[in-house]
Every structure is written in C-alpha cells, then in structure tokens.
Motif scaffolding. Structure first.
Motif, PDB file in Angstrom:
ATOM      1  N   ASP A 157       0.837  -1.194   0.000  1.00  0.00           N
ATOM      2  CA  ASP A 157       0.000   0.000   0.000  1.00  0.00           C
ATOM      3  C   ASP A 157       0.878   1.251   0.000  1.00  0.00           C
ATOM      4  O   ASP A 157       1.333   1.705   1.045  1.00  0.00           O
ATOM      5  CB  ASP A 157      -0.907  -0.021   1.232  1.00  0.00           C
ATOM      6  CG  ASP A 157      -1.908   1.135   1.235  1.00  0.00           C
ATOM      7  OD1 ASP A 157      -1.839   1.992   0.331  1.00  0.00           O
ATOM      8  OD2 ASP A 157      -2.747   1.174   2.147  1.00  0.00           O
ATOM      9  N   HIS A 158       1.114   1.774  -1.189  1.00  0.00           N
ATOM     10  CA  HIS A 158       2.023   2.918  -1.332  1.00  0.00           C
ATOM     11  C   HIS A 158       1.495   4.167  -0.612  1.00  0.00           C
ATOM     12  O   HIS A 158       2.290   5.022  -0.198  1.00  0.00           O
ATOM     13  CB  HIS A 158       2.250   3.193  -2.823  1.00  0.00           C
ATOM     14  CG  HIS A 158       3.155   4.333  -3.108  1.00  0.00           C
ATOM     15  ND1 HIS A 158       4.473   4.374  -2.681  1.00  0.00           N
ATOM     16  CD2 HIS A 158       2.954   5.494  -3.785  1.00  0.00           C
ATOM     17  CE1 HIS A 158       5.019   5.511  -3.092  1.00  0.00           C
ATOM     18  NE2 HIS A 158       4.121   6.208  -3.753  1.00  0.00           N
ATOM     19  N   ASP A 159       0.169   4.271  -0.450  1.00  0.00           N
ATOM     20  CA  ASP A 159      -0.363   5.420   0.296  1.00  0.00           C
ATOM     21  C   ASP A 159       0.200   5.476   1.715  1.00  0.00           C
ATOM     22  O   ASP A 159       0.354   6.557   2.292  1.00  0.00           O
ATOM     23  CB  ASP A 159      -1.895   5.364   0.363  1.00  0.00           C
ATOM     24  CG  ASP A 159      -2.528   5.778  -0.961  1.00  0.00           C
ATOM     25  OD1 ASP A 159      -1.810   6.366  -1.801  1.00  0.00           O
ATOM     26  OD2 ASP A 159      -3.719   5.498  -1.161  1.00  0.00           O
ATOM     27  N   ARG A 160       0.504   4.289   2.257  1.00  0.00           N
ATOM     28  CA  ARG A 160       1.094   4.256   3.604  1.00  0.00           C
ATOM     29  C   ARG A 160       2.488   4.876   3.617  1.00  0.00           C
ATOM     30  O   ARG A 160       2.922   5.415   4.634  1.00  0.00           O
ATOM     31  CB  ARG A 160       1.166   2.811   4.124  1.00  0.00           C
ATOM     32  CG  ARG A 160      -0.183   2.217   4.467  1.00  0.00           C
ATOM     33  CD  ARG A 160      -0.034   0.765   4.933  1.00  0.00           C
ATOM     34  NE  ARG A 160      -1.335   0.136   5.117  1.00  0.00           N
ATOM     35  CZ  ARG A 160      -2.026   0.177   6.253  1.00  0.00           C
ATOM     36  NH1 ARG A 160      -1.518   0.789   7.305  1.00  0.00           N
ATOM     37  NH2 ARG A 160      -3.206  -0.405   6.332  1.00  0.00           N
ATOM     38  N   CYS A 161       3.186   4.776   2.491  1.00  0.00           N
ATOM     39  CA  CYS A 161       4.528   5.384   2.414  1.00  0.00           C
ATOM     40  C   CYS A 161       4.405   6.899   2.582  1.00  0.00           C
ATOM     41  O   CYS A 161       5.212   7.527   3.265  1.00  0.00           O
ATOM     42  CB  CYS A 161       5.197   5.077   1.073  1.00  0.00           C
ATOM     43  SG  CYS A 161       5.300   3.320   0.676  1.00  0.00           S
ATOM     44  N   LEU A 162       3.395   7.457   1.935  1.00  0.00           N
ATOM     45  CA  LEU A 162       3.200   8.912   2.019  1.00  0.00           C
ATOM     46  C   LEU A 162       2.800   9.304   3.445  1.00  0.00           C
ATOM     47  O   LEU A 162       3.239  10.338   3.965  1.00  0.00           O
ATOM     48  CB  LEU A 162       2.131   9.365   1.019  1.00  0.00           C
ATOM     49  CG  LEU A 162       2.300   8.892  -0.436  1.00  0.00           C
ATOM     50  CD1 LEU A 162       1.296   9.611  -1.338  1.00  0.00           C
ATOM     51  CD2 LEU A 162       3.702   9.108  -0.957  1.00  0.00           C
TER      52      LEU A 162
ATOM     53  N   VAL B 103      13.338   7.068   0.565  1.00  0.00           N
ATOM     54  CA  VAL B 103      13.044   6.068  -0.462  1.00  0.00           C
ATOM     55  C   VAL B 103      12.136   5.014   0.151  1.00  0.00           C
ATOM     56  O   VAL B 103      12.431   4.465   1.215  1.00  0.00           O
ATOM     57  CB  VAL B 103      14.343   5.412  -0.984  1.00  0.00           C
ATOM     58  CG1 VAL B 103      14.024   4.369  -2.048  1.00  0.00           C
ATOM     59  CG2 VAL B 103      15.299   6.467  -1.527  1.00  0.00           C
ATOM     60  N   CYS B 104      11.005   4.754  -0.501  1.00  0.00           N
ATOM     61  CA  CYS B 104      10.041   3.791   0.031  1.00  0.00           C
ATOM     62  C   CYS B 104      10.320   2.403  -0.548  1.00  0.00           C
ATOM     63  O   CYS B 104      11.154   2.255  -1.443  1.00  0.00           O
ATOM     64  CB  CYS B 104       8.621   4.278  -0.245  1.00  0.00           C
ATOM     65  SG  CYS B 104       8.057   4.061  -1.936  1.00  0.00           S
ATOM     66  N   PRO B 105       9.633   1.373  -0.041  1.00  0.00           N
ATOM     67  CA  PRO B 105       9.914   0.011  -0.536  1.00  0.00           C
ATOM     68  C   PRO B 105       9.612  -0.160  -2.022  1.00  0.00           C
ATOM     69  O   PRO B 105      10.057  -1.130  -2.632  1.00  0.00           O
ATOM     70  CB  PRO B 105       8.980  -0.879   0.302  1.00  0.00           C
ATOM     71  CG  PRO B 105       8.577  -0.067   1.466  1.00  0.00           C
ATOM     72  CD  PRO B 105       8.660   1.370   1.053  1.00  0.00           C
ATOM     73  N   HIS B 106       8.849   0.768  -2.594  1.00  0.00           N
ATOM     74  CA  HIS B 106       8.524   0.678  -4.013  1.00  0.00           C
ATOM     75  C   HIS B 106       9.560   1.361  -4.878  1.00  0.00           C
ATOM     76  O   HIS B 106       9.423   1.412  -6.096  1.00  0.00           O
ATOM     77  CB  HIS B 106       7.132   1.267  -4.232  1.00  0.00           C
ATOM     78  CG  HIS B 106       6.149   0.684  -3.267  1.00  0.00           C
ATOM     79  ND1 HIS B 106       5.690   1.368  -2.177  1.00  0.00           N
ATOM     80  CD2 HIS B 106       5.639  -0.561  -3.200  1.00  0.00           C
ATOM     81  CE1 HIS B 106       4.914   0.576  -1.466  1.00  0.00           C
ATOM     82  NE2 HIS B 106       4.870  -0.594  -2.055  1.00  0.00           N
ATOM     83  N   GLY B 107      10.586   1.904  -4.232  1.00  0.00           N
ATOM     84  CA  GLY B 107      11.691   2.516  -4.971  1.00  0.00           C
ATOM     85  C   GLY B 107      11.457   3.957  -5.356  1.00  0.00           C
ATOM     86  O   GLY B 107      12.284   4.558  -6.035  1.00  0.00           O
TER      87      GLY B 107
END
Ligand SMILES: [Zn+2]
Ligand SMILES: [Zn+2]
Length: 258
Positions: free
Chosen positions: A43-48, A73-77
């Motif tokens: 869930d990339h929104d969690r990165c934000l 840098v998030c787990p999605h790069g």
C-alpha cells in the motif's frame, strides 16, 4: 525513477530557511528504526503517510525546521522529496551534516526490516540525484559511521559496506524478488487481449482513479479495447512509464501499487 514532490506527499512548509551546501563528501544512508509496518509493501499510500508522520515528529517533537532528510526512499523505490539537494540535513548528528547528505530508507528495526530490490535501486537513484544536483561526493556511508547508533540497521549497513551495489547491476544474485515473481505470473496485455487478466487490469485502473467514466455495462471489461487502452496510456504517461498501452513488467507493478 519516480520522484514524489513535497506537495504530493502532503508535506508542511519548512519553518525557516535551510542552510545551503554546494558540495559534500558524499551521502549517509539511514533507516527509520523502531517498528515499520510491513503493510507498506502492498500500500504505497502508507509510504506517504509515513513521510507526514516523520515530518510531524521532526518539527513538533524535535523542534526542527523540517523533515530531517534530503530524500527518502520507500519500498517501491520511489524517491520522496525531503530537504532536497543543496541543503543541509539534520539527520547525521551534531556537526556531521556539512560533510554528508542524508537519505532515508523506509525500514525498521522490527516489522519491515529488509530492503526490497526496488528500495536499493531507489537509494542509488537518490545518491545519483544528490551527486547531480547537490555536488555530493563519492562517499556512501551509514549513519553509524562516526556516530553511535544502530542506524541504518543490519541489512542496509551490510549493503552500504558492500559498496551499495544496484541489485540489478550484478550477476552474483540469481534470486528474483517477490515482486518479480508475482509479475512473472501475469501476462503481457496488448490491445485486443481478452480474459480475466484484462478484467483485473480494468479494475486496478479504476482503483488508481483512472477509467472512471468507462461503464462496464457498456464496454466489456474482459476485452482490452481502445477505451481502456487509452486510459492505460494516460496512466503510463502520468507515472513516467512508456505510454505504449502494453501492460507488462513495467506497468503491472504500478497498477498493483507495488
Ligand atoms: Zn540515521
Ligand atoms: Zn511506496
């Protein structure tokens, strides 16, 4: 490489001016530490949201001017803009911020502790960015070099000590990541394709906010027709991908939010 602006992660304005830097000896790599929720992976929104939490902690808890790091840098790069290039960070410890920029990898000491290949490539992208735009020198070090801390954690520090190699640059590691394994199971969709994967693509597109005006009672969501192709191309263009309308190894992970 995708660079997410401060506006796009919902950053607050810094409380004051930054200290300028024209060059540094290099870059120090950091992690978040504590517990990082592994659900970040899907869930990339969690990165934000993590960016906003850290910024609040740094500004309200620590009383700092801003989010401490130059880039995260998030787990999605994806690269998330912090103080950016040419500005002093507040991350390396007192007296240690002139010599190195600071890049944060979103990992914890529990929970999400191991970097994805995308994250390692993203950290290299961040270093390249700081070299190009901020005069960063060739050193790549960990926060713990010259400062008493566990940061950046065992996994990232081992990678730094190994010379911070790009995972896709070496032939020494035959293993594929879980993302690659997942994506390998998905077919390449070209215009005119049919079947359940087309339907999956259609609803993933919807989930990302595209194709909302396409009525699945009018078009057949199991057929990859012109209207859906057009929306995929728009999605690709806005994500910085080749807008060729082909849903393959570059586009599936983005649709899946990986
Ligand atoms: Zn650190
Ligand atoms: Zn992410």
């Amino acid at each position: 490489m995708a660079l997410i602006s401060r506006r796009d992660w919902g950053a607050r304005a810094p409380r004051g001016p930054y200290t300028s830097l024209t060059h540094t000896k290099g870059v120090k790599v950091h992690y978040i530490g504590d517990h990082v929720d592994p659900r970040l992976l899907t869930d990339h929104d969690r990165c934000l949201a993590v960016m906003r939490q850290i910024q609040n902690h740094h500004m309200d808890g620590n009383g700092w001017t801003d989010f401490a790091y130059n880039l995260a840098v998030c787990p999605h790069g994806d690269l998330l803009m912090g103080r950016g290039a040419g500005h002093m960070s507040a991350a390396n410890g007192p007296g240690r911020n002139h010599d190195h920029y600071a890049v944060l990898g979103m990992l914890g000491s529990t929970g999400l502790t191991d970097p994805t290949d995308a994250m390692l490539n993203g950290i290299r992208d961040a270093i390249d960015y700081l070299r190009e735009h901020g005069g960063a020198g060739k050193e790549i070090k960990g926060h713990r070099d010259g400062y008493s801390t566990s940061c950046p954690g065992a996994a990232l520090y081992a990678w730094v000590k190994a010379g911070a190699p790009r995972p896709d640059g070496g032939s020494s590691s035959p293993s594929t990541t879980w993302t690659e394994t997942l994506v390998d199971q998905l077919p390449l969709l070209s215009p005119g394709a049919t079947g359940r994967h087309v339907k999956t693509c259609f609803y993933l597109l919807r989930a990302r906010g595209y194709g909302k005006e396409l009525d699945e009672h009018v078009i057949d969501p199991t057929v990859y027709g012109p209207a859906v192709v057009a929306e995929v191309k728009r999605f690709q263009a806005e994500k910085g991908l080749d807008d060729d309308g082909l849903v393959g190894k570059a586009t599936w992970p983005r649709l899946l939010g990986l």
